[in-house]
Design a protein around this motif. Structure first.
Motif, PDB file in Angstrom:
ATOM      1  N   PHE A  68       4.720 -23.021  18.224  1.00  9.91           N
ATOM      2  CA  PHE A  68       5.999 -23.713  18.114  1.00  9.91           C
ATOM      3  C   PHE A  68       6.577 -24.083  19.478  1.00  9.91           C
ATOM      4  CE2 PHE A  68      10.645 -23.780  17.417  1.00  9.91           C
ATOM      5  CZ  PHE A  68      10.720 -24.683  16.364  1.00  9.91           C
ATOM      6  N   SER A  69       6.580 -23.158  20.411  1.00 12.53           N
ATOM      7  CA  SER A  69       7.208 -23.400  21.709  1.00 12.53           C
ATOM      8  C   SER A  69       6.492 -24.497  22.489  1.00 12.53           C
ATOM      9  CB  SER A  69       7.247 -22.109  22.533  1.00 12.53           C
ATOM     10  OG  SER A  69       8.060 -21.143  21.925  1.00 12.53           O
ATOM     11  N   LYS A  70       5.179 -24.386  22.614  1.00  8.95           N
ATOM     12  CA  LYS A  70       4.424 -25.384  23.381  1.00  8.95           C
ATOM     13  C   LYS A  70       4.561 -26.768  22.764  1.00  8.95           C
ATOM     14  CE  LYS A  70       0.756 -22.837  25.752  1.00  8.95           C
ATOM     15  NZ  LYS A  70      -0.706 -22.698  25.933  1.00  8.95           N
ATOM     16  N   GLU A 186       6.890 -20.297  26.447  1.00 10.05           N
ATOM     17  CA  GLU A 186       5.631 -20.483  25.721  1.00 10.05           C
ATOM     18  C   GLU A 186       4.867 -19.191  25.498  1.00 10.05           C
ATOM     19  OE1 GLU A 186       3.480 -23.725  27.509  1.00 10.05           O
ATOM     20  OE2 GLU A 186       5.154 -25.138  27.212  1.00 10.05           O
ATOM     21  N   ASP A 187       5.397 -18.067  25.960  1.00  9.74           N
ATOM     22  CA  ASP A 187       4.821 -16.772  25.592  1.00  9.74           C
ATOM     23  C   ASP A 187       5.040 -16.491  24.105  1.00  9.74           C
ATOM     24  OD1 ASP A 187       3.865 -16.234  28.103  1.00  9.74           O
ATOM     25  OD2 ASP A 187       5.543 -14.942  28.688  1.00  9.74           O
ATOM     26  N   PHE A 188       6.069 -17.129  23.533  1.00 14.72           N
ATOM     27  CA  PHE A 188       6.341 -16.991  22.099  1.00 14.72           C
ATOM     28  C   PHE A 188       5.536 -18.058  21.356  1.00 14.72           C
ATOM     29  CE2 PHE A 188      10.131 -15.388  24.230  1.00 14.72           C
ATOM     30  CZ  PHE A 188      10.408 -14.228  23.539  1.00 14.72           C
ATOM     31  N   PHE A 189       4.574 -17.632  20.557  1.00 17.73           N
ATOM     32  CA  PHE A 189       3.778 -18.587  19.786  1.00 17.73           C
ATOM     33  C   PHE A 189       4.600 -19.141  18.620  1.00 17.73           C
ATOM     34  CE2 PHE A 189       0.807 -19.808  16.445  1.00 17.73           C
ATOM     35  CZ  PHE A 189      -0.106 -20.579  17.150  1.00 17.73           C
ATOM     36  N   LYS A 244      10.910  -8.610  27.840  1.00 15.66           N
ATOM     37  CA  LYS A 244      11.388  -9.605  28.806  1.00 15.66           C
ATOM     38  C   LYS A 244      12.805  -9.317  29.279  1.00 15.66           C
ATOM     39  CE  LYS A 244      12.180 -14.592  29.326  1.00 15.66           C
ATOM     40  NZ  LYS A 244      11.995 -15.927  28.693  1.00 15.66           N
ATOM     41  N   HIS A 245      13.674  -8.943  28.356  1.00 21.81           N
ATOM     42  CA  HIS A 245      15.094  -8.857  28.688  1.00 21.81           C
ATOM     43  C   HIS A 245      15.643  -7.437  28.831  1.00 21.81           C
ATOM     44  CE1 HIS A 245      15.691 -13.165  28.356  1.00 21.81           C
ATOM     45  NE2 HIS A 245      15.034 -13.159  27.216  1.00 21.81           N
ATOM     46  N   TYR A 246      14.933  -6.440  28.312  1.00 20.36           N
ATOM     47  CA  TYR A 246      15.507  -5.093  28.315  1.00 20.36           C
ATOM     48  C   TYR A 246      14.580  -4.027  28.898  1.00 20.36           C
ATOM     49  CZ  TYR A 246      19.023  -7.217  25.354  1.00 20.36           C
ATOM     50  OH  TYR A 246      20.016  -8.037  24.880  1.00 20.36           O
ATOM     51  N   ASN A 247      13.507  -4.433  29.523  1.00 18.98           N
ATOM     52  CA  ASN A 247      12.569  -3.443  30.050  1.00 18.98           C
ATOM     53  C   ASN A 247      13.164  -2.650  31.210  1.00 18.98           C
ATOM     54  OD1 ASN A 247      10.151  -2.785  28.853  1.00 18.98           O
ATOM     55  ND2 ASN A 247       8.899  -3.639  30.486  1.00 18.98           N
ATOM     56  N   HIS A 248      14.270  -3.168  31.776  1.00 18.91           N
ATOM     57  CA  HIS A 248      14.899  -2.478  32.893  1.00 18.91           C
ATOM     58  C   HIS A 248      15.706  -1.259  32.440  1.00 18.91           C
ATOM     59  CE1 HIS A 248      17.967  -5.142  31.235  1.00 18.91           C
ATOM     60  NE2 HIS A 248      18.883  -4.354  31.784  1.00 18.91           N
ATOM     61  N   LEU A 249      15.965  -1.180  31.140  1.00 17.48           N
ATOM     62  CA  LEU A 249      16.740  -0.051  30.639  1.00 17.48           C
ATOM     63  C   LEU A 249      15.878   1.201  30.569  1.00 17.48           C
ATOM     64  CD1 LEU A 249      18.725  -1.763  27.733  1.00 17.48           C
ATOM     65  CD2 LEU A 249      19.495  -1.318  30.071  1.00 17.48           C
TER      66      LEU A 249
END
Length: 280
Positions: A68-70, A186-189, A244-249
């Motif tokens: 979908f993304s690409k 585009e990491d999200f298929f 992607k967004h929360y790995n810093h927690l």
């Protein structure tokens, strides 16, 4: 500049696609717009039918299923509209939806993205018309079945309201905002890319809005939730977003949600196996 670029990604849903294009043609009346259909290597007659019966459509025929993304990004890069609309092929658009959303966006320059009231095929309102960003706390509550905060169900269906996540089934985006935050990841298929883009718009200082214009969304006609591949792609998208967004927690926050994702995926797979064995 052209006002609106409509981008539709299709995969083996020709009957839905043509009905969608018919509704788009009506909704575009009086609007300077362009329509792209990106076909992800469908095995039905989608490409031939659209090329024969919809000559006004910019048809892009991929030779493989790029996801979908690409596929969306290919068309977005070719489009020139002031606004870009990501639209699912299994939707029917109300004739006033484009005009209403565009008028709102013109009057609210701080709005980066907008979605609408989506009706399911059975006439019920789809709760995913409005969603919150799945922070660890919100995601954990949703996994436990507490969905009110995730679906922002405390909001009125009949009034415009700021939301956090716009559904990819109908996602109107200001090009200026898109150029600032970037195209779809585009990491999200498939699945999750709308949550990611919505979140990046918010982080970029833009607002996302729910507007009480309507579409019908028949949901998931390109993918069946009874397939192993659906389970893999859906839950993988959740993990991609979370990493992607929360790995810093700290693990204190992230580990329970990751475990919940794997647990829910396992339950879904077990249910599919049970149903297949029962049918067999």
């Amino acid at each position: 500049m052209m006002k609106l670029s409509v981008v539709i990604v299709n995969y083996n849903v020709r009957q839905y696609l043509t009905a969608c294009l018919d509704s788009v043609a009506i909704a575009l009346d009086g609007i300077e717009g362009e329509v792209f259909v990106v076909d992800n290597n469908s095995s039905d007659d989608s490409v031939d039918f659209v090329s024969r019966h919809y000559p006004w459509v910019h048809l892009i025929n991929n030779k493989e299923n790029l996801g979908f993304s690409k596929a969306n990004n290919i068309a977005i890069r070719q489009s020139v509209g002031e606004y870009v609309l990501l639209l699912n092929p299994d939707t029917l658009v109300d004739k006033e939806a484009f005009k209403g959303v565009l008028q709102f966006m013109d009057l609210h320059p701080e709005a980066g993205g907008a979605g609408v009231k989506m009706y399911n095929g059975d006439g019920t309102i789809a709760p995913e018309s409005r969603r919150a960003v799945p922070t660890p706390f919100v995601a954990a509550r949703k996994m436990l079945g507490f969905t009110k905060s995730y679906y922002m169900s405390y909001l009125s269906w009949d009034e415009a309201a700021q939301i956090q996540v716009v559904s990819g089934a109908f996602f109107m985006i200001r090009r200026k905002a898109l150029e600032q935050v970037g195209l779809l990841d585009e990491d999200f298929f498939m699945y999750g890319e709308d949550i990611d883009l919505s979140y990046r718009l918010l982080k970029g200082g833009w607002q996302n809005w729910y507007l009480p214009y309507s579409i019908i969304h028949y949901k998931g006609q390109s993918t069946k939730k009874s397939d192993f591949r659906y389970v893999h792609v859906f839950y993988q998208a959740m993990l991609i977003f979370f990493r992607k967004h929360y790995n810093h927690l700290s693990l204190f926050f992230t580990l329970p949600v990751k475990c919940a994702i794997y647990f829910r995926a396992s339950l879904a797979l077990v249910d599919i196996i049970r149903k297949k064995l029962h049918l067999g």
